[in-house]
Design an enzyme around this catalytic site. Structure first.
Site, PDB file in Angstrom:
ATOM      1  NE  ARG A 116      -0.168  -0.463   5.174  1.00  9.18           N
ATOM      2  CZ  ARG A 116      -0.504  -0.476   6.296  1.00  9.18           C
ATOM      3  NH1 ARG A 116      -2.029   0.108   6.446  1.00  9.18           N
ATOM      4  NH2 ARG A 116       0.056  -0.580   7.220  1.00  9.18           N
ATOM      5  CG  ASN A 154      -3.530   4.848   6.594  1.00  8.81           C
ATOM      6  OD1 ASN A 154      -3.998   5.179   7.703  1.00  8.81           O
ATOM      7  ND2 ASN A 154      -2.618   3.957   6.680  1.00  8.81           N
ATOM      8  CD  GLU A 155       0.663   5.160   9.585  1.00  5.25           C
ATOM      9  OE1 GLU A 155       0.949   4.219   8.732  1.00  5.25           O
ATOM     10  OE2 GLU A 155       0.590   5.049  10.639  1.00  5.25           O
ATOM     11  CB  CYS A 160       7.534   8.525  -6.543  1.00  9.48           C
ATOM     12  SG  CYS A 160       7.180   7.753  -8.186  1.00  9.48           S
ATOM     13  CB  CYS A 162       8.118   7.711 -11.950  1.00  9.25           C
ATOM     14  SG  CYS A 162       7.053   9.349 -11.778  1.00  9.25           S
ATOM     15  CB  CYS A 165       8.508  12.062  -9.095  1.00  5.05           C
ATOM     16  SG  CYS A 165       7.333  11.635  -8.454  1.00  5.05           S
ATOM     17  CD  GLU A 308      -3.560   3.893  12.206  1.00  7.06           C
ATOM     18  OE1 GLU A 308      -2.656   2.799  12.628  1.00  7.06           O
ATOM     19  OE2 GLU A 308      -3.824   4.425  11.262  1.00  7.06           O
ATOM     20  CD1 TRP A 316       2.479  -2.736  13.186  1.00  2.00           C
ATOM     21  CD2 TRP A 316       4.559  -2.197  13.698  1.00  2.00           C
ATOM     22  NE1 TRP A 316       2.398  -1.838  13.938  1.00  2.00           N
ATOM     23  CE2 TRP A 316       3.760  -1.411  14.293  1.00  2.00           C
ATOM     24  CE3 TRP A 316       5.964  -2.060  13.823  1.00  2.00           C
ATOM     25  CZ2 TRP A 316       3.948  -0.089  14.991  1.00  2.00           C
ATOM     26  CZ3 TRP A 316       6.388  -0.653  14.639  1.00  2.00           C
ATOM     27  CH2 TRP A 316       5.334   0.212  14.945  1.00  2.00           C
ATOM     28  CE  LYS A 357      -2.833 -14.884  10.056  1.00  2.00           C
ATOM     29  NZ  LYS A 357      -1.671 -14.339   9.216  1.00  2.00           N
ATOM     30  CG  PHE A 358      -1.659 -13.030  14.910  1.00  2.00           C
ATOM     31  CD1 PHE A 358      -3.151 -13.713  15.223  1.00  2.00           C
ATOM     32  CD2 PHE A 358      -1.198 -13.675  13.946  1.00  2.00           C
ATOM     33  CE1 PHE A 358      -3.312 -14.855  14.944  1.00  2.00           C
ATOM     34  CE2 PHE A 358      -1.354 -15.045  13.736  1.00  2.00           C
ATOM     35  CZ  PHE A 358      -2.397 -15.602  14.200  1.00  2.00           C
TER      36      PHE A 358
HETATM   37  C1  GLA Z   1      -0.350   2.068  10.721  1.00  2.00           C
HETATM   38  C2  GLA Z   1      -1.361   2.061   9.579  1.00  2.00           C
HETATM   39  C3  GLA Z   1      -2.596   1.059   9.889  1.00  2.00           C
HETATM   40  C4  GLA Z   1      -2.256  -0.472  10.569  1.00  2.00           C
HETATM   41  C5  GLA Z   1      -1.283   0.018  11.755  1.00  2.00           C
HETATM   42  C6  GLA Z   1      -0.590  -1.180  12.546  1.00  2.00           C
HETATM   43  O1  GLA Z   1      -0.583   3.130  11.516  1.00  2.00           O
HETATM   44  O2  GLA Z   1      -2.030   3.207   9.586  1.00  2.00           O
HETATM   45  O3  GLA Z   1      -3.238   0.713   8.782  1.00  2.00           O
HETATM   46  O4  GLA Z   1      -1.183  -1.132   9.734  1.00  2.00           O
HETATM   47  O5  GLA Z   1      -0.188   0.841  11.407  1.00  2.00           O
HETATM   48  O6  GLA Z   1      -0.018  -0.696  13.730  1.00  2.00           O
HETATM   49 ZN    ZN Z   2       6.228   9.478  -9.393  1.00  2.00          ZN
END
Ligand code: GLA
Ligand code: ZN
Length: 673
Positions: A116, A154-155, A160, A162, A165, A308, A316, A357-358
């Site tokens: 992503r 998101n975050e 990049c 390319c 850019c 978050e 992770w 999932k965990f």
């Molecule tokens: C980030 C992302 C979330 C998720 C969390 C897990 O902050 O924005 O989508 O992946 O990490 O800690």
């Molecule tokens: Zn680019």
């Protein structure tokens, strides 16, 4: 005056990332989610963050049925929604048909579809598509009663390489250097190693197989930051076609992009915080996280959102330890103590498969509410409801610490000092900790911020500064401010070009009464000592040899080596103010001594006077009341003297004098004004 995220929903937001699209074929799960949301005293869901492939399964074929249904359900259950724009991940068809949306690595290779945040920041197609998607969402849901704001993408992060850019970088440089390549040649000092450019199109980004040096790196990072900013502006313009609800982006700590500048695009700052509690260095982690809360609050001088956090552990980190009893509430309320108007989680429900999932969630795979984590979350929800009057308030701050992202970037690439890690972040934490442990509220600001609201400003290792910042500091002290600067102050401008005529730059030599001649970088394990009054303080890493102006007063002297007896800590009266110069890096004790004596001279006191190790007190206030949060990060209870009578906001009882703060526990007090 209280400042709210949304005037129409005056509650702490308690909830978080919710991915109902993963359960589209088992909708009984959605109904359970609604029951559990109410039961856990949660009131917010962040929806749609990664939903693009469900919302637009084929090009220009939309299906909003899942979103329609879930927003209604959340509203019926009493919840509210931060609706996300889905640009953080895109559908497979898009990458296949328009490969320009995918990022290119610095080696020139285009990424495959996958992961992503894997998108080009420049691609005209992607920008257009994101704009369209956002305006469609805003049109459809901008007036939905559940929706109270926009979670933009998101975050954001990453770059990049390319061709699009690279071309945009050329244009960016042309603009910055006013179309004059010799201005760039001068600022980047390209005559060195015969690197002169004849025109802007010759300039490539920093590449592992090409050129790489500080000025180039710094401008590339600024370009990436500006490109991110204009990408966000484009996203928000799409939303604004149909909705004027507040917008936010979820930021992260330790980034090289200039969030302070980017924050101009959004209505509220939010960030994602994942501390690894309960390591041996647990107690020093608490002020580090506090530092970031203050950083994100100071950015807009407005309450922020903790977008978050994990209700239990992550999946992770290298070791994913559970939060010990008490720690969930303590670490969540820590954010509130520093100005957060929410406690939000990643994630509401654990996904059944794939990468996360965990990862900790409010609802575990077992599916019911009889878990320790669910109880912790519920307890916190009840607490947030009890302290609702704190919402929208801000701390009243007298002390600022400068953490400057441009300076951080410059130190990271500077060839010199300790080469690999100059420990800028760590030294910022050391200085910050002296305030945290005294229960003093602090703003974390960038170097160009307005300094006039503060009685005291501390700028650890501010190596790279613009001429504007140099002038700003001079003016601040002249007009009565107190400023603590350190070794390596104002050596280069924002393009890594050295200031000539002695460090620190220009008038700062007069302000601090010093000319810093040379820096001794010590080997790991080596140290020197600085004697101030009757105490000796250990110093490590950097010892700067400094010469004094006649006006300056020596506060501390080196004890060892060929510069023994030379000044190490200096105080200088300048205009109506005072400047302190600390020429060496301490290990906390020297910084404690300097901060302690300066605070005393300025009569600045903490929210609670005497605090044991690992205990702090932070505050928020409005015109009627001050709210004091006392936090204990120790694994055992602590007794502290809170002095005068205060109302315990959670119990409704009055307390005074000595009180017990349980292990990993806290108290929230109200003091009428
Ligand atoms: C980030 C992302 C979330 C998720 C969390 C897990 O902050 O924005 O989508 O992946 O990490 O800690
Ligand atoms: Zn680019």
């Amino acid at each position: 005056m209280k400042k709210y995220f949304n005037e129409n929903f005056k509650h702490f937001l308690h909830g978080g990332d919710y991915n109902p699209e993963q359960w589209i074929d088992t909708k009984e799960v959605w109904d359970e989610d609604m029951r559990l949301m109410k039961l856990s005293h949660c009131n917010e869901m962040s929806v749609g963050i990664f939903s693009w492939s469900i919302l637009e399964p084929k090009e220009n074929e939309y299906d909003f049925s899942f979103m329609d249904e879930i927003l209604d359900k959340i509203y019926e259950a009493g919840g509210r929604v931060l609706l996300a724009t889905p640009s953080g991940a895109r559908p497979r068809w898009m990458a296949e048909k328009y490969p320009e949306v995918l990022r290119v690595k610095s080696n020139g290779q285009r990424n495959e579809f996958g992961r992503r945040h894997n998108h080009c920041l420049t691609s005209p197609y992607y920008r257009k598509k994101v704009y369209e998607m956002n305006s469609i969402l805003a049109k459809r849901y901008g007036k939905h009663p559940a929706v109270i704001g926009w979670h933009i993408s998101n975050e954001y992060g990453g770059d990049c390489f390319c061709p699009l850019c690279r071309e945009a970088f050329t244009k960016w440089l042309e603009k910055k250097y006013e179309g004059d390549i010799d201005k760039l040649n001068f600022q980047w000092w390209t005559t060195f190693w015969s690197h002169r450019f004849d025109n802007f199109s010759q300039v490539a980004p920093p590449l592992p197989h090409g050129d790489s040096y500080a000025s180039l790196e710094l401008d590339w990072k600024r370009f990436v930051s500006d490109q991110t900013q204009s990408f966000i502006a484009n996203e928000i313009a799409g939303v604004r076609e149909y909705s004027d609800l507040p917008t936010t982006i979820n930021m992260m700590p330790y980034q090289y992009i200039n969030y302070t500048k980017i924050a101009n695009e959004i209505d509220a700052v939010s960030w994602d915080s994942y501390p690894s509690w309960h390591k041996p260095e647990h107690l020093s982690l608490a002020p580090e996280i506090a530092f970031w809360h203050d950083f994100f609050r100071s950015m807009k001088q407005k309450p922020f959102l903790l977008m978050e956090s994990t209700p239990s552990n992550t999946n992770w980190q290298e070791f994913n330890k559970l939060k010990r009893p008490g720690m969930h509430k303590l670490s969540s309320i820590q954010a509130v103590a520093h100005g957060s108007d929410s406690v939000q989680y990643f994630q509401w429900r654990k996904s059944r498969g794939s990468n996360e999932k965990f990862h900790g969630a409010v609802v575990d795979h077992v599916g019911h509410e009889n878990t320790r984590v669910f109880k912790d979350v519920t307890e916190l929800g009840i607490c947030l409801e009890k302290i609702n009057e704190v919402l929208g308030t801000m701390p009243s701050v007298k002390v600022a610490l400068i953490y400057d992202v441009d300076n951080d970037n410059a130190l990271k690439v500077a060839q010199g000092f300790q080469l690999k890690d100059k420990k800028y972040m760590q030294t910022c934490y050391t200085w910050y900790n002296q305030l945290w442990k005294r229960g003093i509220d602090v703003d974390i600001i960038n170097a160009e911020a307005d300094l006039t609201p503060y009685t005291l400003v501390i700028a650890p290792m501010l190596y790279s500064t613009t001429e504007k910042t140099v002038a700003n500091i001079e003016k601040y002290v002249k007009e009565g401010g107190t400023f603590i600067g350190t070794y390596a102050l104002a050596m280069v401008n924002e393009n890594d070009l050295c200031y000539l005529g002695g460090f620190p730059a220009n008038d700062l030599k007069k302000v601090f009464g010093v000319w810093a001649e040379e820096i001794d970088t010590l080997y790991p394990g080596e140290c020197n000592y600085v004697r101030c009054k009757n105490n000796e303080y250990k110093v490590v890493d950097y010892c700067e040899r400094i010469n004094l102006a006649p006006s300056a007063q020596t506060v501390g002297k080196y004890q060892d080596d060929f510069y023994a007896n030379e000044p190490a800590v200096v105080k200088n009266a300048y205009g109506k103010g005072t400047a302190y110069y600390v020429g060496a890096r301490g290990t906390g004790e020297l910084e404690d001594f300097v901060v302690g004596s300066v605070l005393k001279s300025l009569k600045i006191e903490g929210n609670i006077k005497k605090l044991p190790d690992g205990v702090t007190a932070h505050s928020r206030e409005d015109e009627n009341a001050k709210y004091i949060f006392v936090e204990n990060y120790n694994g055992d209870k602590k007794i502290i003297d809170i002095g005068e009578k205060m109302l315990n906001l959670e119990t409704g009882e009055t307390e005074s004098g000595e009180v017990v703060i349980p292990s990993f526990g806290l108290k929230i007090y109200k003091k009428a004004k």
